[in-house]
Structures are given as structure tokens and as C-alpha cells.
Design a protein around this motif. Structure first.
Motif, PDB file in Angstrom:
ATOM      1  N   GLY A   1       0.803  -1.205   0.000  1.00 23.93           N
ATOM      2  CA  GLY A   1       0.000   0.000   0.000  1.00 23.93           C
ATOM      3  C   GLY A   1       0.845   1.268   0.000  1.00 23.93           C
ATOM      4  N   ARG A   2       0.271   2.336   0.505  1.00 26.35           N
ATOM      5  CA  ARG A   2       0.933   3.642   0.483  1.00 26.35           C
ATOM      6  C   ARG A   2       2.178   3.653   1.327  1.00 26.35           C
ATOM      7  NH1 ARG A   2       0.722   8.332   3.569  1.00 26.35           N
ATOM      8  NH2 ARG A   2       0.899  10.304   2.388  1.00 26.35           N
ATOM      9  N   ASP A   3       2.128   3.051   2.511  1.00 30.85           N
ATOM     10  CA  ASP A   3       3.267   3.037   3.429  1.00 30.85           C
ATOM     11  C   ASP A   3       3.962   1.677   3.318  1.00 30.85           C
ATOM     12  OD1 ASP A   3       2.635   5.631   4.426  1.00 30.85           O
ATOM     13  OD2 ASP A   3       1.067   4.727   5.673  1.00 30.85           O
ATOM     14  N   SER A   4       4.742   1.534   2.254  1.00 33.22           N
ATOM     15  CA  SER A   4       5.343   0.224   1.955  1.00 33.22           C
ATOM     16  C   SER A   4       6.353  -0.183   3.018  1.00 33.22           C
ATOM     17  CB  SER A   4       5.998   0.267   0.581  1.00 33.22           C
ATOM     18  OG  SER A   4       6.978   1.286   0.518  1.00 33.22           O
ATOM     19  N   ALA A   5       7.130   0.756   3.556  1.00 33.34           N
ATOM     20  CA  ALA A   5       8.115   0.399   4.571  1.00 33.34           C
ATOM     21  C   ALA A   5       7.431  -0.078   5.855  1.00 33.34           C
ATOM     22  CB  ALA A   5       9.027   1.587   4.860  1.00 33.34           C
ATOM     23  N   ASP A   6       6.343   0.582   6.259  1.00 36.95           N
ATOM     24  CA  ASP A   6       5.616   0.132   7.444  1.00 36.95           C
ATOM     25  C   ASP A   6       5.100  -1.285   7.264  1.00 36.95           C
ATOM     26  OD1 ASP A   6       6.106   2.499   8.645  1.00 36.95           O
ATOM     27  OD2 ASP A   6       4.050   3.258   8.605  1.00 36.95           O
ATOM     28  N   GLU A   7       4.556  -1.556   6.064  1.00 36.43           N
ATOM     29  CA  GLU A   7       4.024  -2.900   5.831  1.00 36.43           C
ATOM     30  C   GLU A   7       5.141  -3.937   5.861  1.00 36.43           C
ATOM     31  OE1 GLU A   7       1.107  -3.615   2.771  1.00 36.43           O
ATOM     32  OE2 GLU A   7       0.739  -1.469   2.550  1.00 36.43           O
ATOM     33  N   PHE A   8       6.290  -3.587   5.308  1.00 32.87           N
ATOM     34  CA  PHE A   8       7.376  -4.565   5.302  1.00 32.87           C
ATOM     35  C   PHE A   8       7.884  -4.831   6.714  1.00 32.87           C
ATOM     36  CE2 PHE A   8      11.951  -5.392   5.395  1.00 32.87           C
ATOM     37  CZ  PHE A   8      11.996  -6.583   4.684  1.00 32.87           C
ATOM     38  N   TRP A   9       8.148  -3.771   7.491  1.00 32.63           N
ATOM     39  CA  TRP A   9       8.771  -3.962   8.810  1.00 32.63           C
ATOM     40  C   TRP A   9       7.832  -4.565   9.839  1.00 32.63           C
ATOM     41  CZ3 TRP A   9      13.683  -4.169   8.987  1.00 32.63           C
ATOM     42  CH2 TRP A   9      14.496  -3.336   8.222  1.00 32.63           C
ATOM     43  N   PHE A  10       6.523  -4.248   9.766  1.00 36.97           N
ATOM     44  CA  PHE A  10       5.643  -4.603  10.871  1.00 36.97           C
ATOM     45  C   PHE A  10       4.489  -5.535  10.487  1.00 36.97           C
ATOM     46  CE2 PHE A  10       7.317  -0.294  11.598  1.00 36.97           C
ATOM     47  CZ  PHE A  10       8.070  -0.533  12.738  1.00 36.97           C
ATOM     48  N   ASP A  11       4.179  -5.678   9.188  1.00 42.83           N
ATOM     49  CA  ASP A  11       3.005  -6.473   8.810  1.00 42.83           C
ATOM     50  C   ASP A  11       3.404  -7.714   8.011  1.00 42.83           C
ATOM     51  OD1 ASP A  11       1.433  -4.532  10.055  1.00 42.83           O
ATOM     52  OD2 ASP A  11       1.254  -3.347   8.214  1.00 42.83           O
ATOM     53  N   ARG A  12       3.844  -7.522   6.789  1.00 43.17           N
ATOM     54  CA  ARG A  12       4.069  -8.656   5.902  1.00 43.17           C
ATOM     55  C   ARG A  12       5.392  -9.359   6.148  1.00 43.17           C
ATOM     56  NH1 ARG A  12       1.525  -7.394  -0.006  1.00 43.17           N
ATOM     57  NH2 ARG A  12      -0.310  -6.238   0.681  1.00 43.17           N
ATOM     58  N   LYS A  13       6.447  -8.595   6.329  1.00 45.19           N
ATOM     59  CA  LYS A  13       7.788  -9.130   6.572  1.00 45.19           C
ATOM     60  C   LYS A  13       8.286 -10.016   5.432  1.00 45.19           C
ATOM     61  CE  LYS A  13       7.597  -8.984  11.616  1.00 45.19           C
ATOM     62  NZ  LYS A  13       7.900  -9.711  12.878  1.00 45.19           N
ATOM     63  N   LEU A  14       7.923  -9.653   4.219  1.00 46.74           N
ATOM     64  CA  LEU A  14       8.416 -10.409   3.064  1.00 46.74           C
ATOM     65  C   LEU A  14       8.528  -9.469   1.857  1.00 46.74           C
ATOM     66  CD1 LEU A  14       5.603 -10.957   1.241  1.00 46.74           C
ATOM     67  CD2 LEU A  14       5.282 -12.715   2.961  1.00 46.74           C
ATOM     68  N   GLY A  15       9.409  -9.863   0.950  1.00 45.26           N
ATOM     69  CA  GLY A  15       9.633  -9.065  -0.249  1.00 45.26           C
ATOM     70  C   GLY A  15      10.893  -9.524  -0.951  1.00 45.26           C
ATOM     71  N   PHE A  16      11.162  -8.979  -2.156  1.00 40.59           N
ATOM     72  CA  PHE A  16      12.436  -9.251  -2.804  1.00 40.59           C
ATOM     73  C   PHE A  16      13.388  -8.108  -2.521  1.00 40.59           C
ATOM     74  CE2 PHE A  16       9.052  -8.451  -5.912  1.00 40.59           C
ATOM     75  CZ  PHE A  16       9.401  -7.212  -6.421  1.00 40.59           C
ATOM     76  N   CYS A  17      14.561  -8.134  -3.157  1.00 38.89           N
ATOM     77  CA  CYS A  17      15.647  -7.258  -2.710  1.00 38.89           C
ATOM     78  C   CYS A  17      15.286  -5.782  -2.752  1.00 38.89           C
ATOM     79  CB  CYS A  17      16.907  -7.530  -3.515  1.00 38.89           C
ATOM     80  SG  CYS A  17      16.687  -7.396  -5.298  1.00 38.89           S
ATOM     81  N   GLU A  18      14.452  -5.357  -3.723  1.00 46.15           N
ATOM     82  CA  GLU A  18      14.078  -3.950  -3.779  1.00 46.15           C
ATOM     83  C   GLU A  18      13.314  -3.514  -2.532  1.00 46.15           C
ATOM     84  OE1 GLU A  18      13.848  -6.018  -6.211  1.00 46.15           O
ATOM     85  OE2 GLU A  18      14.598  -5.134  -8.085  1.00 46.15           O
ATOM     86  N   HIS A  19      12.370  -4.365  -2.080  1.00 50.60           N
ATOM     87  CA  HIS A  19      11.623  -4.049  -0.872  1.00 50.60           C
ATOM     88  C   HIS A  19      12.555  -3.913   0.327  1.00 50.60           C
ATOM     89  CE1 HIS A  19       8.534  -6.013  -3.414  1.00 50.60           C
ATOM     90  NE2 HIS A  19       7.696  -5.185  -2.823  1.00 50.60           N
ATOM     91  N   ILE A  20      13.457  -4.884   0.460  1.00 51.23           N
ATOM     92  CA  ILE A  20      14.323  -4.912   1.642  1.00 51.23           C
ATOM     93  C   ILE A  20      15.278  -3.737   1.637  1.00 51.23           C
ATOM     94  CG2 ILE A  20      15.970  -6.323   2.920  1.00 51.23           C
ATOM     95  CD1 ILE A  20      14.738  -8.788   1.538  1.00 51.23           C
ATOM     96  N   ALA A  21      15.907  -3.459   0.486  1.00 51.16           N
ATOM     97  CA  ALA A  21      16.862  -2.353   0.421  1.00 51.16           C
ATOM     98  C   ALA A  21      16.175  -1.013   0.645  1.00 51.16           C
ATOM     99  CB  ALA A  21      17.577  -2.371  -0.930  1.00 51.16           C
TER     100      ALA A  21
END
Length: 669
Positions: A402-422
Motif C-alpha cells: 500500500g501507500r506506506d510500503s516500509a511500514d508494511e514490510f517492517w511490521f506487517d508482511r515481513k516479506l519481499g524481494f531485494c528492492e523491498h528490503i533495500a
């Protein structure tokens, strides 16, 4: 059953079906390049024409052909909004070729089909110059030459294998000429530009990065570049090939900072390299971008034939033009370096900016980290440790963010490929007061033990982070390695799940056998790239230097090519003269006499004697009027061979033959 019916067809039907099969083979690789309607229309016309040939039915009338032609032109205009250019032109050629088969009545129509097919065969190389394309077109060339030779064969039903053998011999005889032209004909720019690559939704490099817009990533296994080290080779974990550096972030999209010409300089003043250098040669595939991929860090400009690369302020080497053809260059890099250690705060300010109102939870967590870990280096290690122990997952299918992609990665989904993580890592760093940026490029590669080349594929595209630390400058940090160590350690790559058909076909294949076959194919492809596709004008000039030219130019290539043509022509003339000397001069005179009858459109037996020619001369008054002395001449020719009982001396015999030849020449005037 089908083969028996095919052999019983009349020659016209058999030859037509063979030509349609060759046309289908030529056009088949273009299915992915032309619109769907063009493929369907071409296939329907070919099947229609094949059915007419099989059943010996009459061809359609002019109204049908004109109607289909108008429909094809209108569809082409609707597809491209033009009838000019490469794509529209190729589409029209495909349609015109298939429609021309509907009026294949005379030899002239067949020749038009042949020449259109040859042109369509050349258009394949507008889209691909791979070894597979070249092999397929070589078979197409053989097929077209076979059909062309067969069209020139006499009446009857000569076997196709006879025409195929003659076509193969013609191809082999023409191979030396093609080789000389390939080696020496001056290289010119391509007639058409190559299409740009759309990398959205596939692995690979791009000038920007939109995190969260791609639900799943398809691995593109095509080759991005090949390289070979001379001397020392790095560890796989040190092989980071630097591409675009993304600094600007608007909440959804990462882009590189613009680099005006004044900002480009040959070598940054604050780059200090350490350790042993790595020397290597890269063969870069066309990517339609001005980037030169090099290992971190490369202080000196890569050696690019005919160009002078320049370095941006973020250590990326670029050209002034996009790479539209296979490019080979040499570079020297150092895996240990210090960059911008004394960079002023104003230079680092863009690497701290974050848009307002995005990722509030991440920014709050970053403030906590700054308070609990005042040392920036300790703060970096704390976030990496959080990635290692926080149950984060590296995957190709993270879903849409969604709009706050970093929040979703760190606290909700905790998954992604290298672009998400970097990207999420850089946002945390900036929010905690550490200058950071996203670096894209390629990481790792696959070494081929057959030719010692490393192959870097689009699936090796990677994104990592760089943080600026006081006293150390810009430091590479790969947060993906904290989540999936195999991604950069043992070079384990994620693989797209196989479909049911692929699993059924390849399920029983040994993995070791598959890897060996892939390595062999890569080695063959690499040779093709090195010796054929990358045979540039510079390599032509290097060839002339090896031949002794001091400062060769393209004019020298033309001089040598012209000299070879002259020498080959003189050699052919000498060979022809020598062959004539080997022949019996009396038989040559008899052949010239037969030609006189052939000019009068008279049918001759293949082994006509002088006496038979005299009888034929008597039966045709027109021949008597045109060649009144021909009878006397033929009698002299017969007497020269048969009337003298004793063998003649060779010299005297040749002289008499030459004298008769001069008489025949005077009669023909």
C-alpha cells in the motif's frame, strides 16, 4: 499414408507445398513481433493455399486478393498508426508474402515469392542476432535455395533431394565470399534503432524503482553480460556490479539524481582504492541505457572502443549514448575502497530527505533506534540483526504493497524481494539520521568451467544499500544478505515455480546433466558473441594492424576488399583459360556450331555430330540464308577429325582448329 499421397501429387502441387513449408519456417520466429491478427491471417492464408494445392483447385479471384490486401493495410494502420518504420514494415512484408502465394501461377510469381522470402529472412535480425536465430535462418536459406533451384529444373518431376544437394553446394561455394565480406566490409550503423526494454514486472535493471507496485516478480534468465578475469578472481560475495544509484524518494518511487554534464568528471577526488586490482573484460548485452556495469569500485575509465566513459558523482560509469549493440570493454576494479570520506554535509543532505506523511511507524521506530544506539555503525548492525531474527522472508511473490510500503514490510508482511528490503532499510537509516541511498546493479554470477567466463543474468539483478559513516565514507550494506544469506553467499537464486508441462518434461532430467548442458550452450553462445556479434570496426582495424598497417582506417578496408575482388577475378579468369586449354579444341568448335543452331531455335540431339548438323542445315532455309558457308565449314570440321589416316601432331591440330574457329566467327557477323 500422408507421404504416399504427397509423392503422388503433380509437380506443381508438390513444389507449392514445399515452398509454403519454407515460408512458414521463415515467418515463424516473427510471431512474437507482429500483431496477433497478422499471425492468424498469415496462417489462414498459408493453410488455404496449401489446401488448394493439395486438391488441385483453382486459385481465388482478384476480388478476394484485393479485399484481403485492403484489410491487411487497414489493420496495420490501426496497429501502428503508420505504414512506415520497422515494425509496420515487417508486418506488411509478412502479409504481402502470404497473399502473394494466392496468385502463384507463373515462374515470375514464384520469383517474387522467393525474393520476398529472402527479405523477410533478413528482417529476423532486426529483433534478434542470437545463435539460434542465425541457425534457423541458415536452414531457411537452404530451403529457399532448394526451392529456387527446383524452379529452374527441367520439366518432369525431379526429386527434391537433388535440388537440396545442389543448393547446399551453392551455399558452401559462397561461404568463402561471405567470410571475406564479414571480415573486411566496413561496419556501418544499423538501419533501424532497437526497441527499448520494458523491465516492469521482470528481473533486471531500470532507471527507477517503484516499491510495492509489483505483486510478483518473474525471473528473466536471459544474459545481461559475460566477463572473464585475467589473473586474480574475486570471491562471489564481492561481485557487486554497480548500476544506477537511486537517491530521490517521493514516497512511492525511487529515482537517480540528475547528473548534468558539469557534474561528470573522469575520477572523483575522494575515491581511494586499496588492495590488489581485479582486471577483467566484460561483454555487455544491449540494454538501451548508457550504463557501463563495473565492479565496485573502478577508479579509471573502462576501455571502451571509440568512446570515453565518464563517472557520475555516485561512482557510476556512463556513456554519452545508450548501448544498442553488443559492447566489449575492459576495466580494472578494487573491492576495497574509501569513497567521499570527507564529504561536506551539503553533499550528503539529499541522502537524508524523506517525504512527509509516509511510513509513520518506521520513522517512529527509527527515532527509538537513534536514542538506543547513538553510534551510527551500531545502529546499522542493530537493524541488520533485526532482519536476521525477525522472521523476514525473501520471496518473488510479496503481493501488492500500500501507500506506506516500509511500514508494511517492517511490521506487517515481513516479506519481499531485494528492492523491498533495500528500500525499507534506507528509509530506516535516513529517518535515524544516517545518510543512505539505494544502489541497483547485479550481484554474483555463474562461472562456466568450459571457457572460464562468468555469466551474469537478468535474474542476478540486485538492489543493496550504501550508508555514509564518519571516517569511512560510503559503505556497502546488503540487507538482503541478512534475510537470505544464500542470495549473496553461495549464490543460490530464487526460481520461478515450474508449470505442469515443464515438470513433466524435465522432471526426470538429472540436475547435473541439465547444468552441464546449460554450461555447454552458454559457452557456444559466448563464442558466437565474442567472434561474430562483437566483431566491430575496431576489431577490423586491429586485424589490419596485425597485417602490418600502421594507422589503418575504413578506406584501407575498402582497398583490401577491392584488391581481393580483383585477384579473385583474375584467378577465376586464369582458371577458366586453363580449363579451356585442357579441353579438346575440336569439341569446343562443335559446341560453338551447335550454339549457332540453338540461336535459330532448333532442337538438337545432345550428341549431334557434324554430319547430323549438315542434314539439319539442309532442312531449314532460314539457317542456309544466315550461314551459307556453314555446310562447307562442318565438312572441314569432320575431315579434320576423321579423314586423315595418320595421327596429327598436336600443335598442327590446334592451329587448324583455331583457323576453323576464326572462320566460324566471320560467318556469324
Amino acid at each position: 499414408m500422408m507421404w504416399r499421397a504427397l509423392t503422388r501429387l503433380p509437380r506443381d502441387g508438390r513444389d507449392t507445398l514445399f515452398l509454403l513449408a519454407v515460408i512458414t519456417w521463415v515467418a515463424l520466429p516473427l510471431i512474437q513481433q507482429v500483431p496477433l491478427w497478422c499471425s492468424l491471417m498469415g496462417a489462414a492464408v498459408i493453410l488455404w493455399r496449401g489446401s488448394l494445392a493439395w486438391r488441385a483447385l483453382p486459385l481465388p479471384g482478384t476480388a478476394w486478393r484485393l479485399g484481403l490486401l485492403a484489410l491487411a493495410v487497414a489493420a496495420t494502420w490501426m496497429s501502428y498508426r503508420t505504414l512506415l518504420g520497422r515494425d509496420a514494415g515487417v508486418t506488411l512484408v509478412v502479409v504481402l508474402l502470404t497473399l502473394k502465394t494466392l496468385e502463384l501461377r507463373a515462374r515470375r510469381d514464384a520469383f517474387v515469392v522467393f525474393f520476398l522470402s529472402f527479405f523477410l529472412m533478413l528482417t529476423q535480425f532486426f529483433y534478434s542476432q542470437s545463435l539460434l536465430t542465425a541457425t534457423a535462418m541458415l536452414l531457411a536459406l537452404w530451403g529457399l535455395l532448394t526451392a529456387l533451384v527446383n524452379a529452374h529444373m527441367p520439366v518432369g518431376k525431379p526429386p527434391l533431394w537433388q535440388a537440396a544437394r545442389m543448393a547446399g553446394q551453392m551455399t558452401l561455394l559462397g561461404a568463402p565470399i561471405m567470410l571475406v565480406l564479414f571480415m573486411l566490409f566496413p561496419r556501418l550503423a544499423p538501419l533501424w534503432g532497437l526497441p527499448g526494454d520494458a523491465m516492469t514486472g521482470r528481473s533486471g535493471l531500470s532507471a527507477s524503482m517503484s516499491v510495492g507496485n509489483i505483486a510478483s516478480l518473474a525471473l528473466d534468465d536471459s544474459v545481461a553480460m559475460r566477463l572473464r578475469f585475467t589473473g586474480q578472481q574475486p570471491e562471489p560475495t564481492q561481485m557487486y556490479f554497480r548500476g544506477p544509484v537511486l537517491t530521490q524518494f517521493d514516497g512511492k518511487r525511487w529515482t537517480a539524481m540528475p547528473w548534468p554534464d558539469a557534474d561528470l568528471h573522469p575520477m572523483p577526488t575522494q575515491l581511494v582504492v586499496q588492495g590488489e586490482p581485479l582486471n577483467y573484460q566484460i561483454t555487455l548485452e544491449p540494454n538501451q541505457q548508457p550504463w557501463l556495469l563495473t565492479l565496485d569500485a573502478t577508479p579509471q575509465p573502462p576501455k571502451v572502443p571509440g568512446s570515453t566513459p565518464r563517472m557520475t558523482h555516485d561512482l557510476q560509469w556512463v556513456l554519452t549514448r545508450p548501448v544498442t549493440e553488443l559492447l566489449r570493454y575492459e576495466a580494472t576494479s578494487y573491492t576495497r575502497y574509501l569513497a567521499d570520506v570527507d564529504a561536506p554535509r551539503t553533499q550528503l543532505r539529499p541522502n537524508l530527505r524523506l517525504p512527509l506523511g509516509f511510513n509513520p511507524r518506521t520513522q517512529a521506530w527509527a527515532q527509538e533506534l537513534q536514542q538506543s544506539h547513538p553510534d551510527p555503525a551500531a545502529r546499522v548492525q542493530a537493524v541488520l540483526q533485526h532482519l536476521r531474527t525477525g522472521d523476514y522472508l525473501y520471496t518473488l511473490e510479496p503481493g501488492l504493497y500500500g501507500r506506506d510500503s516500509a511500514d508494511e514490510f517492517w511490521f506487517d508482511r515481513k516479506l519481499g524481494f531485494c528492492e523491498h528490503i533495500a528500500a525499507a532499510f534506507v528509509i530506516v537509516m535516513r529517518a535515524s539520521g544516517i545518510p543512505a541511498r539505494v544502489v541497483t546493479g547485479y550481484q554474483g554470477g555463474e562461472r562456466n568451467t568450459l571457457d572460464n567466463f562468468w555469466t551474469v543474468r537478468q535474474s542476478d539483478a540486485h538492489a543493496w544499500a550504501e550508508v555514509w559513516l564518519a571516517g569511512r565514507g560510503w559503505v556497502r550494506v546488503d540487507p538482503t544478505a541478512a534475510v537470505a544469506p544464500g542470495r549473496t553467499g553461495s549464490l543460490q537464486r530464487l526460481q520461478t515455480p515450474r508449470g505442469a508441462l515443464t515438470s513433466a518434461l524435465l522432471g526426470s532430467v538429472s540436475p547435473a546433466f541439465a547444468l552441464n548442458m546449460r554450461a555447454a550452450w552458454d559457452a557456444v553462445n559466448n563464442r558466437w558473441n565474442q567472434w561474430v556479434l562483437n566483431y566491430t570496426q575496431q576489431r577490423q582495424l586491429d586485424l589490419l594492424k596485425n597485417l602490418g598497417f600502421e594507422s589503418p582506417g575504413w578506406e584501407d578496408l575498402l582497398y583490401i576488399l577491392w584488391s581481393i575482388v580483383v585477384v579473385a577475378s583474375l584467378a577465376s579468369a586464369a582458371w577458366s583459360a586453363w580449363e579451356r586449354q585442357r579441353q579438346d579444341p575440336w569439341l569446343r568448335l562443335l559446341v560453338r556450331a551447335r550454339k549457332a543452331f540453338a540461336h535459330a531455335k532448333l532442337q538438337l540431339p545432345p550428341q549431334s555430330t557434324p554430319r547430323q548438323l549438315i542434314e539439319l542445315w539442309r532442312q531449314h532455309p532460314s539457317l542456309q540464308a544466315r550461314y551459307p558457308q556453314l555446310r562447307t565449314w562442318l565438312l572441314q570440321l569432320e575431315a579434320l577429325r576423321y579423314s586423315q589416316p595418320k595421327p596429327q601432331q598436336a600443335a598442327s591440330f590446334k592451329q587448324q582448329c583455331h583457323a576453323l574457329g576464326r572462320q566460324l566467327k566471320r560467318m556469324g557477323r
